[in-house]
Structure formats: structure tokens, C-alpha cells
Design a protein around this motif. Sequence first.
Motif, PDB file in Angstrom:
ATOM      1  N   GLU A  92       0.815  -1.217   0.000  1.00 58.23           N
ATOM      2  CA  GLU A  92       0.000   0.000   0.000  1.00 58.23           C
ATOM      3  C   GLU A  92       0.851   1.270   0.000  1.00 58.23           C
ATOM      4  N   ARG A  93       1.997   1.211   0.661  1.00 58.44           N
ATOM      5  CA  ARG A  93       2.910   2.366   0.754  1.00 58.44           C
ATOM      6  C   ARG A  93       4.346   1.899   0.499  1.00 58.44           C
ATOM      7  N   PRO A  94       4.694   1.613  -0.757  1.00 57.84           N
ATOM      8  CA  PRO A  94       6.016   1.049  -1.037  1.00 57.84           C
ATOM      9  C   PRO A  94       7.183   1.952  -0.631  1.00 57.84           C
ATOM     10  N   THR A  95       7.046   3.254  -0.787  1.00 56.87           N
ATOM     11  CA  THR A  95       8.137   4.166  -0.424  1.00 56.87           C
ATOM     12  C   THR A  95       8.359   4.164   1.078  1.00 56.87           C
ATOM     13  N   LEU A  96       7.283   4.202   1.853  1.00 56.42           N
ATOM     14  CA  LEU A  96       7.397   4.163   3.309  1.00 56.42           C
ATOM     15  C   LEU A  96       7.944   2.819   3.766  1.00 56.42           C
ATOM     16  N   ARG A  97       7.498   1.730   3.156  1.00 61.04           N
ATOM     17  CA  ARG A  97       8.009   0.395   3.514  1.00 61.04           C
ATOM     18  C   ARG A  97       9.506   0.304   3.229  1.00 61.04           C
ATOM     19  N   ALA A  98       9.944   0.855   2.098  1.00 61.57           N
ATOM     20  CA  ALA A  98      11.377   0.862   1.770  1.00 61.57           C
ATOM     21  C   ALA A  98      12.152   1.672   2.799  1.00 61.57           C
ATOM     22  N   LEU A  99      11.589   2.779   3.233  1.00 62.40           N
ATOM     23  CA  LEU A  99      12.236   3.613   4.232  1.00 62.40           C
ATOM     24  C   LEU A  99      12.365   2.869   5.562  1.00 62.40           C
ATOM     25  N   ILE A 100      11.312   2.209   5.982  1.00 66.90           N
ATOM     26  CA  ILE A 100      11.325   1.454   7.244  1.00 66.90           C
ATOM     27  C   ILE A 100      12.365   0.342   7.195  1.00 66.90           C
ATOM     28  N   ARG A 123      14.944  12.145  10.441  1.00 67.44           N
ATOM     29  CA  ARG A 123      15.890  12.688   9.457  1.00 67.44           C
ATOM     30  C   ARG A 123      15.982  11.766   8.238  1.00 67.44           C
ATOM     31  N   ALA A 124      15.943  10.457   8.478  1.00 66.15           N
ATOM     32  CA  ALA A 124      15.962   9.515   7.353  1.00 66.15           C
ATOM     33  C   ALA A 124      14.744   9.726   6.459  1.00 66.15           C
ATOM     34  N   TRP A 125      13.603  10.043   7.062  1.00 65.73           N
ATOM     35  CA  TRP A 125      12.363  10.293   6.326  1.00 65.73           C
ATOM     36  C   TRP A 125      12.473  11.561   5.482  1.00 65.73           C
ATOM     37  N   THR A 126      13.207  12.566   5.968  1.00 66.76           N
ATOM     38  CA  THR A 126      13.346  13.812   5.209  1.00 66.76           C
ATOM     39  C   THR A 126      14.353  13.692   4.069  1.00 66.76           C
ATOM     40  N   LEU A 127      15.297  12.784   4.200  1.00 71.45           N
ATOM     41  CA  LEU A 127      16.376  12.682   3.215  1.00 71.45           C
ATOM     42  C   LEU A 127      15.890  12.449   1.783  1.00 71.45           C
ATOM     43  N   PRO A 128      15.031  11.472   1.508  1.00 77.28           N
ATOM     44  CA  PRO A 128      14.558  11.297   0.122  1.00 77.28           C
ATOM     45  C   PRO A 128      13.818  12.531  -0.400  1.00 77.28           C
ATOM     46  N   ARG A 129      13.183  13.262   0.471  1.00 73.36           N
ATOM     47  CA  ARG A 129      12.481  14.480   0.051  1.00 73.36           C
ATOM     48  C   ARG A 129      13.461  15.540  -0.451  1.00 73.36           C
ATOM     49  N   PHE A 130      14.617  15.643   0.209  1.00 73.06           N
ATOM     50  CA  PHE A 130      15.644  16.576  -0.246  1.00 73.06           C
ATOM     51  C   PHE A 130      16.205  16.142  -1.605  1.00 73.06           C
ATOM     52  N   PHE A 131      16.351  14.846  -1.805  1.00 73.08           N
ATOM     53  CA  PHE A 131      16.822  14.352  -3.105  1.00 73.08           C
ATOM     54  C   PHE A 131      15.778  14.605  -4.189  1.00 73.08           C
ATOM     55  N   ASP A 132      14.527  14.316  -3.887  1.00 75.37           N
ATOM     56  CA  ASP A 132      13.448  14.530  -4.863  1.00 75.37           C
ATOM     57  C   ASP A 132      13.331  16.002  -5.253  1.00 75.37           C
ATOM     58  N   ALA A 133      13.610  16.899  -4.314  1.00 75.12           N
ATOM     59  CA  ALA A 133      13.510  18.335  -4.574  1.00 75.12           C
ATOM     60  C   ALA A 133      14.775  18.886  -5.242  1.00 75.12           C
TER      61      ALA A 133
END
Length: 171
Positions: A92-100, A123-133
Motif C-alpha cells: 500500500e505504501r512502497p516508499t514508506l516500507r522501503a524507508l522502514i 531525518r531519514a524520512w526527510t532525506l529522500p524528500r531533499f533528493f526529490d527536490a
Amino acid sequence: MAGKSIVAEVREIRLAEELIRLGARLQLLEAETKLSRDRLIKLYKEVRGVSPPKGMLPFSPDWFMTWRPNVHSSLFHSIYRNVQPLIDEADERPTLRALIESYRLYLQTVQAHGEEAVLSFTRAWTLPRFFDAGVLHLNACTRCGGRFIGHLCDDFTCGLCQPPSRAGKSA
């Protein structure tokens, strides 16, 4: 969650509990689950035994640039990039599952080497957001070839090849 199934609500509670155990802050829980703020606060208190911390989430990419956080963040990001394609897209949430899963592997890796985790789950949760941006990028070190988090840079030497003068001197 009016009109939702009990099974769906239980899934949300289990997800929130898992995130709390990993150290997620309340704002992260609100963003990633469909539970109300009141329910999340009660769940947080039940799981952690204390109220959730107050204050804003970390939002500056500069934290990832300092020596030790950069090494740990780069390690986590490497794990995340390799785990992400392995996560079932039917989740249901592949990106969140990958993060976990990536964060769990990061914790296991640093603990196996007798280190303490520097990177929090938030901080790990924010990291992909910085890359995406496009705020953060991976740079290849000109000495060792390793890939480390940084701002877009052509001539980059990592903190392992050229540690700061005071690196490792604090307890």
C-alpha cells in the motif's frame, strides 16, 4: 476514520506503532497515517510511555553536510537506494516500507560495527524528500570513489578521505 473498516484501522495503528518504535515524531505520523492527532498522541504515550516531543521537524539540509552525519546519512541513502527496488509495488505504501526496512538495516549495520546511530528515523524520512527536490545529490569522492551526500559538486573529497581536524576527538 468513519466509514473505514476495522481491519484498515488496525493496519494504520500497527504502522503508527512501528513508526513510533523506530523513533518517528508526531508530525511524521500525521503525514504517513490516516489516524487522528489525538489517537496518535494516545498511541505514542502507550508505546513510548511519554508524550511525543514538541517542536518542528528538522528541515535544513545543512545537517547532512557535517562530517559524522554525512557518513551515516550516506550509508543510509545507499541502503535505501538498494532496498527500494526490492519492495513489492503491491504494498500500500512502497516508499514508506522501503524507508522502514532501510532504516532497520542501517541500525543493524551501525550496531554490528559497535557504533551508535547518528541518523534519526525522522531525518531519514526527510532525506529522500531533499533528493526529490534536487536540494541534495550524491557526489563521488575524487580519492576513494565512494558516493556521499552533498550539494551538487564537481570536485568532492569525502569526510573519510579528508576528515576534519577535530574528527573523532569528542566523546
